[in-house]
Design a protein around this motif. Structure first.
Motif, short mmCIF file in Angstrom:
data_model
loop_
_atom_site.label_atom_id
_atom_site.label_comp_id
_atom_site.label_asym_id
_atom_site.label_seq_id
_atom_site.Cartn_x
_atom_site.Cartn_y
_atom_site.Cartn_z
N GLU A 25 0.84 -1.21 0.00
CA GLU A 25 0.00 0.00 0.00
C GLU A 25 0.87 1.26 0.00
O GLU A 25 0.60 2.21 -0.74
CB GLU A 25 -0.93 0.01 1.22
N GLU A 28 2.56 1.67 -3.33
CA GLU A 28 1.56 2.19 -4.28
C GLU A 28 1.47 3.72 -4.13
O GLU A 28 1.47 4.46 -5.12
CB GLU A 28 0.19 1.59 -3.98
N ALA A 47 -1.47 -3.37 -7.36
CA ALA A 47 -2.81 -3.71 -6.85
C ALA A 47 -3.01 -5.23 -6.89
O ALA A 47 -3.54 -5.82 -5.94
CB ALA A 47 -3.88 -3.01 -7.67
N GLY A 50 -1.05 -6.73 -4.18
CA GLY A 50 -1.70 -6.50 -2.88
C GLY A 50 -2.92 -7.39 -2.67
O GLY A 50 -3.21 -7.79 -1.54
N ALA A 51 -3.62 -7.68 -3.75
CA ALA A 51 -4.85 -8.48 -3.62
C ALA A 51 -4.52 -9.96 -3.40
O ALA A 51 -5.25 -10.66 -2.69
CB ALA A 51 -5.71 -8.32 -4.87
N ILE A 54 -4.25 -11.44 0.22
CA ILE A 54 -5.56 -11.48 0.89
C ILE A 54 -6.36 -12.68 0.40
O ILE A 54 -6.93 -13.44 1.17
CB ILE A 54 -6.35 -10.17 0.64
N PHE A 58 -5.74 -14.94 3.54
CA PHE A 58 -6.86 -14.55 4.41
C PHE A 58 -8.18 -15.21 3.95
O PHE A 58 -8.98 -15.62 4.77
CB PHE A 58 -7.03 -13.04 4.44
N MET A 59 -8.40 -15.27 2.64
CA MET A 59 -9.66 -15.81 2.13
C MET A 59 -9.56 -17.30 1.77
O MET A 59 -10.57 -17.94 1.53
CB MET A 59 -10.13 -15.02 0.91
N LEU A 64 -11.09 -23.91 -2.35
CA LEU A 64 -12.15 -24.25 -3.31
C LEU A 64 -11.81 -25.52 -4.07
O LEU A 64 -12.67 -26.36 -4.32
CB LEU A 64 -12.33 -23.09 -4.30
N ARG B 17 -19.19 -22.90 0.63
CA ARG B 17 -18.06 -22.08 0.17
C ARG B 17 -18.20 -21.73 -1.31
O ARG B 17 -17.96 -20.59 -1.70
CB ARG B 17 -16.75 -22.84 0.39
N LEU B 18 -18.60 -22.71 -2.11
CA LEU B 18 -18.76 -22.45 -3.55
C LEU B 18 -19.81 -21.36 -3.77
O LEU B 18 -19.61 -20.44 -4.57
CB LEU B 18 -19.16 -23.75 -4.26
N TRP B 21 -18.35 -18.00 -2.85
CA TRP B 21 -17.39 -17.52 -3.85
C TRP B 21 -18.09 -17.05 -5.13
O TRP B 21 -17.65 -16.09 -5.77
CB TRP B 21 -16.35 -18.60 -4.16
N ILE B 24 -19.30 -13.66 -4.30
CA ILE B 24 -18.18 -12.72 -4.33
C ILE B 24 -17.77 -12.41 -5.77
O ILE B 24 -17.49 -11.25 -6.11
CB ILE B 24 -16.99 -13.29 -3.51
N LYS B 166 -14.88 -13.73 5.20
CA LYS B 166 -14.51 -13.78 3.78
C LYS B 166 -15.09 -12.55 3.05
O LYS B 166 -14.45 -11.94 2.22
CB LYS B 166 -15.02 -15.05 3.13
N HIS B 169 -13.02 -9.58 3.88
CA HIS B 169 -11.77 -9.56 3.11
C HIS B 169 -12.04 -9.12 1.66
O HIS B 169 -11.23 -8.42 1.06
CB HIS B 169 -11.12 -10.95 3.10
N PHE B 170 -13.15 -9.55 1.12
CA PHE B 170 -13.48 -9.16 -0.25
C PHE B 170 -13.62 -7.63 -0.35
O PHE B 170 -13.16 -7.01 -1.32
CB PHE B 170 -14.78 -9.82 -0.71
N ASP B 172 -12.05 -5.57 1.39
CA ASP B 172 -10.68 -5.07 1.43
C ASP B 172 -10.02 -5.22 0.05
O ASP B 172 -9.35 -4.29 -0.43
CB ASP B 172 -9.90 -5.85 2.50
N VAL B 173 -10.21 -6.38 -0.59
CA VAL B 173 -9.63 -6.59 -1.92
C VAL B 173 -10.17 -5.54 -2.90
O VAL B 173 -9.42 -4.98 -3.71
CB VAL B 173 -9.96 -8.02 -2.44
N VAL B 176 -8.35 -2.37 -2.43
CA VAL B 176 -6.97 -2.43 -2.94
C VAL B 176 -6.92 -1.94 -4.39
O VAL B 176 -5.94 -1.34 -4.82
CB VAL B 176 -6.40 -3.87 -2.80
N PHE B 177 -8.01 -2.16 -5.14
CA PHE B 177 -8.06 -1.68 -6.53
C PHE B 177 -8.66 -0.26 -6.62
O PHE B 177 -8.29 0.51 -7.49
CB PHE B 177 -8.89 -2.65 -7.39
#
Lengths: 69, 186
Positions: A25, A28, A47, A50-51, A54, A58-59, A64, B17-18, B21, B24, B166, B169-170, B172-173, B176-177
Motif C-alpha cells: 500500500e 503504491e 494492486a 496487494g490483492a 488477501i 486470508f480468504m 475451493l 463455500r462455492l 465464492w 463474491i 470472507k 476480506h473481499f 478489502d480486496v 486495494v483496486f
C-alpha cells in the motif's frame, strides 16, 4: 472450551501478511505520488500483488479446489 | 425425480463455500464495471484536490481490519471464543473508523469536485458503493457477535464466521483496486 494447539502460529502468520500488505500500500502511494504520468501500469501490478495475499492467505481461495481436512 | 441430499458435513461446507465464492465473483463484476467506468469517463485524469494521504490512511486502516478479521476467524475455528470476540470487536472499530474517514473525504470532495462533475460522479459512486459494502459487512460482523454464536463455535460450527470474514476480506480486496484507481492514477 480450550483452544486447540496451532492457533498461535496462524495468528503470527497474519502479521506477516499484514506487513506485506502495508508495504504494498505504501509503495503504491509512493509510486502514485512521485511518478507523474505513466504510473498506472505499476499501480495495476501493485494492486494485483496487494490483492493476492488477501485472496490466498486470508480468504483461502485455494480451499475451493483443495479442501482442507 | 430423485432428490439429492447432501449429508456429509464436508460436502455441505464445500457447497456453502462455492456459493459464497460465486456471490463474491458476481460482486467483483460490479466493482470491475465501476472501476472501468472511471477510465471510460475520465481516462487517467484526476483533480489535484483528491486527498491522497487520507486515502492511504483509510487504506491502511482497512488492511489492518483484515488482519483482525482473520485473527477472529482463526480464533473461532480453534474454539478461542474470547479472542474471537475481541478481534471481531477490533474489526468493527476499524471498519467504523474507515467509514468516518470516507465521510471526511466526502465532505472535502463535495467542495472540490461535486457529484455533478465527471470525476465527482465516479468518485462518489465508487466510494459510496464500497462504503455501503463496508456498512453491510459491519452489520454482518455484529450478527456473528450475537450471544448464540458461542454455542455454535463450541460445537465446531464456525461457517457463519468464516462467511462473514470472507466477505470482509473481499471488501478489502475491492479497496486495494479502488485506492490507486481514484487516488493515485493521474
Amino acid at each position: 472450551m480450550m483452544p486447540r494447539p496451532g492457533l498461535e502460529g496462524k495468528l503470527r502468520f497474519g502479521f506477516v501478511v499484514l506487513g506485506v500488505l502495508m508495504v504494498v500500500e505504501v509503495t503504491e502511494y509512493l509510486v502514485g505520488t512521485t511518478i507523474k504520468g505513466g504510473a498506472w501500469p505499476y499501480l495495476a501490478i501493485l494492486a494485483v500483488i496487494g490483492a493476492w495475499p488477501i485472496l490466498q492467505y486470508f480468504m483461502h481461495i485455494t480451499h475451493l479446489w483443495h479442501p482442507e481436512k | 425425480m430423485a432428490a439429492v441430499t447432501v449429508t456429509h458435513k464436508e460436502d455441505r461446507l464445500a457447497l456453502h463455500r462455492l456459493g459464497l465464492w460465486l456471490f463474491i465473483l458476481s460482486e467483483s463484476f460490479l466493482f470491475a464495471a465501476l472501476l472501468t467506468t472511471r477510465f471510460y469517463l475520465q481516462g487517467v485524469q484526476r483533480p489535484p484536490e483528491v486527498n491522497q494521504p487520507l486515502g492511504l490512511a483509510i487504506s491502511l486502516i482497512l488492511v489492518l481490519s483484515s488482519l483482525t478479521a482473520y485473527r477472529g476467524e482463526m480464533a473461532a475455528i480453534y474454539g478461542d471464543y474470547r479472542r474471537f470476540r475481541r478481534n471481531i470487536l477490533f474489526t468493527l472499530g476499524l471498519g467504523s473508523l474507515f467509514l468516518i474517514g470516507v465521510g471526511f473525504e466526502w465532505s472535502e470532495a463535495f467542495r472540490s469536485f461535486p457529484p455533478s462533475t465527471g470525476f465527482g460522479t465516479i468518485f462518489f459512486t465508487l466510494t459510496g458503493f464500497h462504503a455501503f459494502h463496508v456498512l453491510t459487512g459491519l452489520l454482518a460482523l455484529l450478527v456473528v457477535l450475537l450471544p448464540g454464536q458461542k454455542g455454535r463455535l463450541a460445537s465446531g460450527n464456525s461457517w457463519g464466521v468464516e462467511a462473514v470474514v470472507k466477505y470482509w476480506h473481499f471488501v478489502d480486496v475491492a479497496w486495494v483496486f479502488i485506492f490507486p484507481t481514484l487516488y493515485l492514477v493521474s
